[in-house]
Design a protein around this motif. Sequence first.
Motif, PDB file in Angstrom:
ATOM      1  N   GLY A  23      43.791  13.207  69.339  1.00  0.00           N
ATOM      2  CA  GLY A  23      43.964  14.262  68.326  1.00  0.00           C
ATOM      3  C   GLY A  23      42.768  15.195  68.376  1.00  0.00           C
ATOM      4  O   GLY A  23      42.376  15.772  67.352  1.00  0.00           O
ATOM      5  N   ALA A  24      42.214  15.332  69.577  1.00  0.00           N
ATOM      6  CA  ALA A  24      40.928  16.020  69.749  1.00  0.00           C
ATOM      7  C   ALA A  24      40.971  17.507  69.425  1.00  0.00           C
ATOM      8  O   ALA A  24      39.926  18.111  69.201  1.00  0.00           O
ATOM      9  N   GLY A  25      42.170  18.090  69.388  1.00  0.00           N
ATOM     10  CA  GLY A  25      42.247  19.528  69.095  1.00  0.00           C
ATOM     11  C   GLY A  25      42.456  19.824  67.627  1.00  0.00           C
ATOM     12  O   GLY A  25      42.507  20.997  67.216  1.00  0.00           O
ATOM     13  N   GLY A  26      42.567  18.801  66.813  1.00  0.00           N
ATOM     14  CA  GLY A  26      42.884  19.003  65.394  1.00  0.00           C
ATOM     15  C   GLY A  26      41.670  19.324  64.545  1.00  0.00           C
ATOM     16  O   GLY A  26      40.541  19.386  65.044  1.00  0.00           O
ATOM     17  N   ARG A  27      41.923  19.522  63.249  1.00  0.00           N
ATOM     18  CA  ARG A  27      40.827  19.893  62.332  1.00  0.00           C
ATOM     19  C   ARG A  27      39.733  18.832  62.319  1.00  0.00           C
ATOM     20  O   ARG A  27      38.562  19.126  62.533  1.00  0.00           O
ATOM     21  N   ILE A  28      40.117  17.578  62.085  1.00  0.00           N
ATOM     22  CA  ILE A  28      39.081  16.539  62.046  1.00  0.00           C
ATOM     23  C   ILE A  28      38.756  16.044  63.452  1.00  0.00           C
ATOM     24  O   ILE A  28      37.606  15.724  63.758  1.00  0.00           O
ATOM     25  N   GLY A  29      39.771  16.036  64.333  1.00  0.00           N
ATOM     26  CA  GLY A  29      39.542  15.548  65.701  1.00  0.00           C
ATOM     27  C   GLY A  29      38.508  16.373  66.443  1.00  0.00           C
ATOM     28  O   GLY A  29      37.651  15.829  67.151  1.00  0.00           O
ATOM     29  N   SER A  30      38.558  17.706  66.290  1.00  0.00           N
ATOM     30  CA  SER A  30      37.597  18.552  67.010  1.00  0.00           C
ATOM     31  C   SER A  30      36.182  18.314  66.479  1.00  0.00           C
ATOM     32  O   SER A  30      35.217  18.341  67.242  1.00  0.00           O
ATOM     33  N   GLY A  83      50.692  15.246  74.163  1.00  0.00           N
ATOM     34  CA  GLY A  83      51.228  15.389  75.521  1.00  0.00           C
ATOM     35  C   GLY A  83      50.340  14.763  76.581  1.00  0.00           C
ATOM     36  O   GLY A  83      50.776  14.539  77.705  1.00  0.00           O
ATOM     37  N   ASP A  84      49.081  14.477  76.237  1.00  0.00           N
ATOM     38  CA  ASP A  84      48.206  13.826  77.223  1.00  0.00           C
ATOM     39  C   ASP A  84      48.591  12.356  77.362  1.00  0.00           C
ATOM     40  O   ASP A  84      49.004  11.717  76.387  1.00  0.00           O
ATOM     41  N   LYS A  85      48.411  11.840  78.565  1.00  0.00           N
ATOM     42  CA  LYS A  85      48.820  10.446  78.838  1.00  0.00           C
ATOM     43  C   LYS A  85      47.851   9.459  78.206  1.00  0.00           C
ATOM     44  O   LYS A  85      46.630   9.582  78.366  1.00  0.00           O
ATOM     45  N   LEU A  86      48.392   8.437  77.542  1.00  0.00           N
ATOM     46  CA  LEU A  86      47.521   7.420  76.939  1.00  0.00           C
ATOM     47  C   LEU A  86      46.773   6.628  78.016  1.00  0.00           C
ATOM     48  O   LEU A  86      45.694   6.095  77.754  1.00  0.00           O
ATOM     49  N   VAL A 126      39.120   6.796  68.635  1.00  0.00           N
ATOM     50  CA  VAL A 126      39.152   7.351  67.280  1.00  0.00           C
ATOM     51  C   VAL A 126      40.484   8.086  67.153  1.00  0.00           C
ATOM     52  O   VAL A 126      40.744   9.043  67.886  1.00  0.00           O
ATOM     53  N   GLU A 127      41.350   7.616  66.238  1.00  0.00           N
ATOM     54  CA  GLU A 127      42.719   8.120  66.164  1.00  0.00           C
ATOM     55  C   GLU A 127      42.854   9.057  64.966  1.00  0.00           C
ATOM     56  O   GLU A 127      42.794   8.626  63.814  1.00  0.00           O
ATOM     57  N   LEU A 128      43.057  10.364  65.248  1.00  0.00           N
ATOM     58  CA  LEU A 128      43.116  11.380  64.181  1.00  0.00           C
ATOM     59  C   LEU A 128      44.260  12.333  64.505  1.00  0.00           C
ATOM     60  O   LEU A 128      44.024  13.481  64.908  1.00  0.00           O
ATOM     61  N   THR A 129      45.488  11.853  64.382  1.00  0.00           N
ATOM     62  CA  THR A 129      46.626  12.672  64.835  1.00  0.00           C
ATOM     63  C   THR A 129      47.580  13.000  63.693  1.00  0.00           C
ATOM     64  O   THR A 129      47.337  13.900  62.893  1.00  0.00           O
ATOM     65  N   ASN A 165      50.226   5.322  69.521  1.00  0.00           N
ATOM     66  CA  ASN A 165      48.855   5.358  70.065  1.00  0.00           C
ATOM     67  C   ASN A 165      48.145   4.026  69.846  1.00  0.00           C
ATOM     68  O   ASN A 165      47.474   3.503  70.734  1.00  0.00           O
ATOM     69  N   LEU A 166      48.293   3.480  68.651  1.00  0.00           N
ATOM     70  CA  LEU A 166      47.606   2.216  68.344  1.00  0.00           C
ATOM     71  C   LEU A 166      48.189   1.047  69.115  1.00  0.00           C
ATOM     72  O   LEU A 166      47.466   0.145  69.539  1.00  0.00           O
ATOM     73  N   GLU A 167      49.496   1.063  69.292  1.00  0.00           N
ATOM     74  CA  GLU A 167      50.108  -0.034  70.061  1.00  0.00           C
ATOM     75  C   GLU A 167      49.514  -0.065  71.465  1.00  0.00           C
ATOM     76  O   GLU A 167      49.138  -1.128  71.976  1.00  0.00           O
ATOM     77  N   PHE A 168      49.381   1.123  72.065  1.00  0.00           N
ATOM     78  CA  PHE A 168      48.792   1.191  73.419  1.00  0.00           C
ATOM     79  C   PHE A 168      47.355   0.674  73.391  1.00  0.00           C
ATOM     80  O   PHE A 168      46.958  -0.140  74.236  1.00  0.00           O
TER      81      PHE A 168
END
Length: 250
Positions: free
Chosen positions: A10-17, A38-41, A53-56, A64-67
Motif C-alpha cells: 500500500g506504498a502509494g497511499g496516504r499512510i503507506g507513502s 497490482g504488484d506481485k506478492l 507493513v500492511e496499509l491498503t 496480503n496477510l495470508e501470503f
Amino acid sequence: MSKLRVAVIGAGGRIGSEAVRAVEAADDMELVAALGRGDKLETLTEAGAQVAVELTHPDSVMENLEFCVRNGIHGVVGTTGWTEERLARLNTWLDASPSTGVLIAPNFSIGAVLTMTFARQAARFFESAEIVELHHPNKADAPSGTATRTAQLIAAARHEAGCPPQPDATTTALEGARGADVDGVPVHAVRLRGLLAHQEVLFGDTGETLTIRHDSLHHSCFMPGILLGARRVVATPGLTFGLEHFLDLG
Ligand SMILES: NC(=O)C1=CN([C@@H]2O[C@H](COP(=O)(O)OP(=O)(O)OC[C@H]3O[C@@H](n4cnc5c(N)ncnc54)[C@H](OP(=O)(O)O)[C@@H]3O)[C@@H](O)[C@H]2O)C=CC1
Ligand SMILES: O=C(O)C1=N[C@H](C(=O)O)C[C@H](O)C1
C-alpha cells in the motif's frame, strides 16, 4: 548488527507513502520492497522481507496477510475492517505458522492508544458513554477501526464492572440518528473534507461530563507506532491486537 528487512504494502497511499519514508529514515531498517495495487506478492519473498507493513484497504488485507503468514513474513497491520470472522481466519493461518507474528493496530498514534486506555479506565464510572469519530471523506469504512475498538473496550469494562445498559428514552428516530450500536455504545461517524482522523469519547453522569478528545493532524503521528511494531513483532509470535501491548503502559 544487520538491519530489519521491511516491506510496505500500500506504498502509494496516504499512510503507506509516509511509512515508506519512515522506514527509509530508520537507521535499523532497510526498505526492501514497496508494493502498490497490482504488484506481485512474490516480490516480498524475492526481496527477503522479514516484516510487511500492511496499509491498503479492507478488501485487500486478507489476501496480503495470508501470503505473508504462509511465507513466515511478520505483519504490522494498520488496515481496518476487522471482524471476529476475519480474526479467526487469520488465527488459523498463524496456527499453521507458529513462529510468525502479526500486530494489528486499530491506531498507531500514541495519543489515540492513550485515548483508548483512558476511555477504558473511565468507562465504569459514568452512566452514559458515546463516541464521535471524525475523518476525511476518502475513508472507506465507518465507524473507524479506532472508534470500534474504543467502544468494545468501554463495553467490556462496563460489563466487567456490572454496569447496567445506558439510559436512552428514544422511541422514534430517523435511521442512523443514534449512531451505530457497537456492543451497546453509540458511535457517530463524521466525514468532512479538511479533517484527517479525530475522535471524541463522551462520558456523562448526573451533574458532570468528561470528554476525551484526540486529533491526528498529520500522518507522521502514526510512524513511531509503526516502527515500534516492526521492531517488536519479529519476537512476538501469534496475533497481537492493539499497539498498547508493545507500549508497557502498566
Ligand atoms: N492503524 C492506523 O493507525 C491507521 C490506519 N489507516 C488505515 O489504513 C488503510 C489505508 O488508509 P489510507 O492510506 O488512508 O488509504 P489510501 O487509499 O490512501 O491508500 C491505500 C493504498 O493501498 C493500495 N492498495 C489497495 N489494495 C492493494 C493491494 N492489494 N496491494 C497493494 N496496494 C494496495 C491503494 O491503491 P489504489 O489507490 O490503486 O486503490 C492505495 O495506494 C485504511 O484501512 C485506513 O483506515 C490509516 C491511517 C492510520
Ligand atoms: O482511515 C484513516 O485515515 C484512519 N483509519 C484508522 C481507523 O479507522 O481508526 C486509524 C485512524 O483513525 C486513521
